[in-house]
Design a protein around this motif. Structure first.
Motif, PDB file in Angstrom:
ATOM      1  N   GLU A 212      10.879   0.194  -9.168  1.00 39.75           N
ATOM      2  CA  GLU A 212      11.338  -1.141  -9.572  1.00 39.75           C
ATOM      3  C   GLU A 212      12.665  -1.071 -10.316  1.00 39.75           C
ATOM      4  O   GLU A 212      13.565  -1.897 -10.089  1.00 39.75           O
ATOM      5  N   PHE A 213      12.821  -0.069 -11.167  1.00 39.04           N
ATOM      6  CA  PHE A 213      14.061   0.086 -11.922  1.00 39.04           C
ATOM      7  C   PHE A 213      15.249   0.285 -10.982  1.00 39.04           C
ATOM      8  O   PHE A 213      16.316  -0.325 -11.161  1.00 39.04           O
ATOM      9  N   CYS A 214      15.067   1.111  -9.972  1.00 41.39           N
ATOM     10  CA  CYS A 214      16.156   1.374  -9.022  1.00 41.39           C
ATOM     11  C   CYS A 214      16.575   0.099  -8.298  1.00 41.39           C
ATOM     12  O   CYS A 214      17.779  -0.183  -8.149  1.00 41.39           O
ATOM     13  N   TYR A 215      15.602  -0.698  -7.889  1.00 37.46           N
ATOM     14  CA  TYR A 215      15.928  -1.908  -7.144  1.00 37.46           C
ATOM     15  C   TYR A 215      16.418  -3.026  -8.058  1.00 37.46           C
ATOM     16  O   TYR A 215      17.175  -3.897  -7.626  1.00 37.46           O
ATOM     17  N   GLN A 216      16.017  -3.004  -9.322  1.00 36.04           N
ATOM     18  CA  GLN A 216      16.563  -3.980 -10.264  1.00 36.04           C
ATOM     19  C   GLN A 216      18.059  -3.744 -10.475  1.00 36.04           C
ATOM     20  O   GLN A 216      18.845  -4.699 -10.524  1.00 36.04           O
ATOM     21  N   TRP A 217      18.450  -2.494 -10.572  1.00 34.51           N
ATOM     22  CA  TRP A 217      19.873  -2.188 -10.727  1.00 34.51           C
ATOM     23  C   TRP A 217      20.644  -2.531  -9.467  1.00 34.51           C
ATOM     24  O   TRP A 217      21.757  -3.058  -9.521  1.00 34.51           O
TER      25      TRP A 217
ATOM     26  N   LEU B 240      16.958  -9.012 -18.804  1.00 29.21           N
ATOM     27  CA  LEU B 240      18.278  -8.463 -18.474  1.00 29.21           C
ATOM     28  C   LEU B 240      18.588  -7.244 -19.343  1.00 29.21           C
ATOM     29  O   LEU B 240      19.094  -6.224 -18.852  1.00 29.21           O
ATOM     30  N   TRP B 241      18.277  -7.357 -20.623  1.00 31.22           N
ATOM     31  CA  TRP B 241      18.515  -6.234 -21.525  1.00 31.22           C
ATOM     32  C   TRP B 241      17.656  -5.032 -21.144  1.00 31.22           C
ATOM     33  O   TRP B 241      18.123  -3.886 -21.198  1.00 31.22           O
ATOM     34  N   GLU B 242      16.429  -5.279 -20.756  1.00 25.99           N
ATOM     35  CA  GLU B 242      15.551  -4.182 -20.338  1.00 25.99           C
ATOM     36  C   GLU B 242      16.150  -3.420 -19.159  1.00 25.99           C
ATOM     37  O   GLU B 242      16.139  -2.188 -19.126  1.00 25.99           O
ATOM     38  N   THR B 243      16.691  -4.149 -18.207  1.00 23.78           N
ATOM     39  CA  THR B 243      17.301  -3.510 -17.037  1.00 23.78           C
ATOM     40  C   THR B 243      18.466  -2.623 -17.458  1.00 23.78           C
ATOM     41  O   THR B 243      18.619  -1.497 -16.977  1.00 23.78           O
ATOM     42  N   VAL B 244      19.284  -3.120 -18.390  1.00 27.61           N
ATOM     43  CA  VAL B 244      20.451  -2.365 -18.831  1.00 27.61           C
ATOM     44  C   VAL B 244      20.054  -1.208 -19.742  1.00 27.61           C
ATOM     45  O   VAL B 244      20.664  -0.123 -19.716  1.00 27.61           O
ATOM     46  N   ALA B 245      19.004  -1.395 -20.565  1.00 28.48           N
ATOM     47  CA  ALA B 245      18.657  -0.416 -21.595  1.00 28.48           C
ATOM     48  C   ALA B 245      17.831   0.756 -21.086  1.00 28.48           C
ATOM     49  O   ALA B 245      17.792   1.802 -21.739  1.00 28.48           O
ATOM     50  N   VAL B 246      17.176   0.601 -19.959  1.00 27.93           N
ATOM     51  CA  VAL B 246      16.313   1.675 -19.462  1.00 27.93           C
ATOM     52  C   VAL B 246      17.056   3.012 -19.341  1.00 27.93           C
ATOM     53  O   VAL B 246      16.532   4.051 -19.760  1.00 27.93           O
ATOM     54  N   PRO B 247      18.276   3.045 -18.793  1.00 30.84           N
ATOM     55  CA  PRO B 247      18.982   4.337 -18.724  1.00 30.84           C
ATOM     56  C   PRO B 247      19.194   4.958 -20.106  1.00 30.84           C
ATOM     57  O   PRO B 247      19.097   6.177 -20.261  1.00 30.84           O
ATOM     58  N   LEU B 248      19.462   4.128 -21.122  1.00 28.37           N
ATOM     59  CA  LEU B 248      19.658   4.658 -22.471  1.00 28.37           C
ATOM     60  C   LEU B 248      18.377   5.259 -23.008  1.00 28.37           C
ATOM     61  O   LEU B 248      18.372   6.324 -23.626  1.00 28.37           O
TER      62      LEU B 248
ATOM     63  N   GLU C 149       0.802  -1.218   0.000  1.00 28.06           N
ATOM     64  CA  GLU C 149       0.000   0.000   0.000  1.00 28.06           C
ATOM     65  C   GLU C 149       0.835   1.267   0.000  1.00 28.06           C
ATOM     66  O   GLU C 149       0.323   2.341  -0.335  1.00 28.06           O
ATOM     67  N   ASN C 150       2.094   1.179   0.392  1.00 30.27           N
ATOM     68  CA  ASN C 150       2.913   2.382   0.489  1.00 30.27           C
ATOM     69  C   ASN C 150       4.346   2.077   0.087  1.00 30.27           C
ATOM     70  O   ASN C 150       4.699   0.922  -0.192  1.00 30.27           O
ATOM     71  N   LEU C 151       5.176   3.104   0.062  1.00 26.94           N
ATOM     72  CA  LEU C 151       6.554   2.947  -0.403  1.00 26.94           C
ATOM     73  C   LEU C 151       7.354   2.004   0.478  1.00 26.94           C
ATOM     74  O   LEU C 151       8.176   1.224  -0.019  1.00 26.94           O
ATOM     75  N   THR C 152       7.113   2.047   1.786  1.00 20.94           N
ATOM     76  CA  THR C 152       7.867   1.197   2.705  1.00 20.94           C
ATOM     77  C   THR C 152       7.763  -0.267   2.318  1.00 20.94           C
ATOM     78  O   THR C 152       8.773  -0.978   2.203  1.00 20.94           O
ATOM     79  N   TYR C 153       6.545  -0.729   2.088  1.00 20.61           N
ATOM     80  CA  TYR C 153       6.351  -2.147   1.784  1.00 20.61           C
ATOM     81  C   TYR C 153       6.487  -2.438   0.294  1.00 20.61           C
ATOM     82  O   TYR C 153       6.864  -3.545  -0.093  1.00 20.61           O
ATOM     83  N   PHE C 154       6.224  -1.443  -0.550  1.00 24.97           N
ATOM     84  CA  PHE C 154       6.426  -1.650  -1.979  1.00 24.97           C
ATOM     85  C   PHE C 154       7.903  -1.906  -2.272  1.00 24.97           C
ATOM     86  O   PHE C 154       8.254  -2.812  -3.029  1.00 24.97           O
ATOM     87  N   ARG C 155       8.785  -1.096  -1.661  1.00 24.18           N
ATOM     88  CA  ARG C 155      10.211  -1.276  -1.925  1.00 24.18           C
ATOM     89  C   ARG C 155      10.706  -2.606  -1.365  1.00 24.18           C
ATOM     90  O   ARG C 155      11.605  -3.232  -1.942  1.00 24.18           O
ATOM     91  N   LYS C 156      10.130  -3.064  -0.246  1.00 25.17           N
ATOM     92  CA  LYS C 156      10.516  -4.369   0.292  1.00 25.17           C
ATOM     93  C   LYS C 156      10.153  -5.481  -0.684  1.00 25.17           C
ATOM     94  O   LYS C 156      10.933  -6.409  -0.912  1.00 25.17           O
ATOM     95  N   GLN C 157       8.959  -5.371  -1.253  1.00 24.25           N
ATOM     96  CA  GLN C 157       8.530  -6.404  -2.192  1.00 24.25           C
ATOM     97  C   GLN C 157       9.377  -6.409  -3.464  1.00 24.25           C
ATOM     98  O   GLN C 157       9.845  -7.462  -3.910  1.00 24.25           O
ATOM     99  N   VAL C 158       9.589  -5.221  -4.062  1.00 23.76           N
ATOM    100  CA  VAL C 158      10.331  -5.195  -5.321  1.00 23.76           C
ATOM    101  C   VAL C 158      11.803  -5.531  -5.109  1.00 23.76           C
ATOM    102  O   VAL C 158      12.453  -6.099  -6.000  1.00 23.76           O
ATOM    103  N   TRP C 159      12.359  -5.212  -3.943  1.00 21.03           N
ATOM    104  CA  TRP C 159      13.733  -5.594  -3.632  1.00 21.03           C
ATOM    105  C   TRP C 159      13.846  -7.114  -3.542  1.00 21.03           C
ATOM    106  O   TRP C 159      14.782  -7.718  -4.053  1.00 21.03           O
TER     107      TRP C 159
END
Length: 383
Positions: A328-333, A254-262, A212-222
């Motif tokens: 999600e992008f931040c935690y994927q990296w 894997l490519w999506e994770t790397v390509a997002v910054p580009l 429901e919030n950032l605290t638990y969302f970041r735990k899940q995506v991490w």
């Protein structure tokens, strides 16, 4: 190979830790099934609230480990010796199944090569920014990615909140894998690499409660991101040889994770000299929103029509999808660096402790149905 043998029996297992408030809806949905399970087992994994009492009031079997086991996989494994059915349906304690979920997913196991199957997961709620963003992600993923992966006989994951497992290969494997932080992806990849099938059944629908919030969302995506890269480290080399199509989907991720910054940097390079900082920002925002919307627009319209979700509701939730994707992008990296670089170099142990993506529920009175069962002295067997 499809066979016409005796009807398959099925046991439901529900791992639960401090789920007094959410558990009733889950159990009620299981008891409403048009094709009922032979048994429903709730594993009360060290709860400090009334999880056991609430579960017992619904007439199900309740198992209590001597101490908190610390992860969903361990809690599920605790229940396996008590399961005597052909199939095991693992359901999260905050997930609600459609009344015909078991009826729709069971036929997948008429094919003896199928070891695991899962249905279409949708969001139960869209009240907060995190829930609204996740609702869009699910609508897109389960009506675009999953059907394509299934047609190629290589689903990337059978969702752990509502997957059905064939008991024999699960026991031969040693139960639910505890070596990674995401047992559902680990087992999905393992069985396919071993030559068995994993399938997606779109007609079997489940609704999951999301953070429901950032605290638990970041735990899940991490946890999800760490688990993905743990499995990449564990399975990817063999997957390329044994299950190349699955390796393709993983490679694209894997490519999506790397390509997002580009992708994010492209509009900053296009305007060139003469644009103010404000104009460049507007151009970047237009690029980001327009390309994202185009990429997911058609699948969202298709998913909304199939699930009878009003399109205006999808459009209302769409901006929040960009917020959840950014987290999600931040935690994927972060997970990529930790699990694929630091762990092999023995500079980190990676993620080893399971964390829930939702807060423990507050202590509230049990629903009337549960109270009636407890007060009448008719709880099911407890161990």
């Amino acid at each position: 190979m499809t066979t016409a043998t005796r009807p398959l029996t099925l046991t439901v297992i529900v791992p639960a830790h401090n789920e007094e408030q959410g558990l009733p809806a889950t159990l009620e949905s299981l008891l409403r099934q048009t094709v009922p399970a032979e048994e429903i087992i709730v594993i009360d994994d060290g709860s400090t609230d009334r999880t056991s009492e609430v579960a017992a009031g619904y007439g199900v079997t309740v198992l209590r480990p001597p101490h908190n086991l610390g992860s969903k996989a361990k809690a599920q494994n605790y229940a396996l010796p008590h399961c005597t059915s052909d199939l095991v349906l693992a359901v999260d304690a905050d997930t609600v199944l459609a009344d015909d979920y078991i009826e729709n997913i069971k036929p997948a196991f008429h094919d003896e090569s199928v070891a695991i199957a899962s249905g279409c997961v949708q969001s139960r709620f869209d009240r907060t920014w995190a829930e609204r963003g996740r609702a869009v992600e699910y609508l897109h993923g389960f009506h675009w990615n999953r059907p394509i992966e299934n047609m190629a006989n290589s689903p990337v994951v059978c969702s752990g909140c509502c997957s059905v497992f064939r008991m024999e290969p699960l026991m031969e494997f040693g139960g639910f894998p505890e070596r990674t932080i995401v047992e559902d992806m680990d087992y999905t990849w393992s069985v396919q690499i071993a030559g068995k099938r994993a399938v997606y059944v779109s007609s079997a629908v489940a609704w999951a409660a999301d953070p429901e919030n950032l605290t638990y969302f970041r735990k899940q995506v991490w946890r999800w991101a760490s688990g993905f890269f743990q499995n990449v480290r564990l399975h990817y080399p063999r997957m390329i040889v044994k299950k190349p199509m699955l390796a393709l989907w993983v490679s694209l991720k894997l490519w999506e994770t790397v390509a997002v910054p580009l992708w994010l940097l492209v509009p900053l390079l296009v305007p060139g000299v003469g644009y103010s900082l404000g104009e460049a920002f507007v151009w970047w925002l237009v690029w980001w929103l327009s390309t994202s919307t185009l990429m997911i627009g058609v699948p969202l319209v298709h998913g909304a029509r199939k699930r009878q979700v009003p399109l205006r509701r999808v459009l209302r939730n769409l901006p929040f999808c960009f917020m959840t994707k950014l987290v999600e992008f931040c935690y994927q990296w972060k997970a990529l660096v930790v699990e694929l670089v630091l762990v092999p170099l023995r500079l980190s142990k990676g993620m080893v402790h399971y964390e829930k993506g939702r807060a423990d529920t507050t202590v509230v009175p049990a629903p009337a149905a549960a109270r009636a069962g407890i007060e009448s002295g008719e709880p099911a067997t407890t161990t």
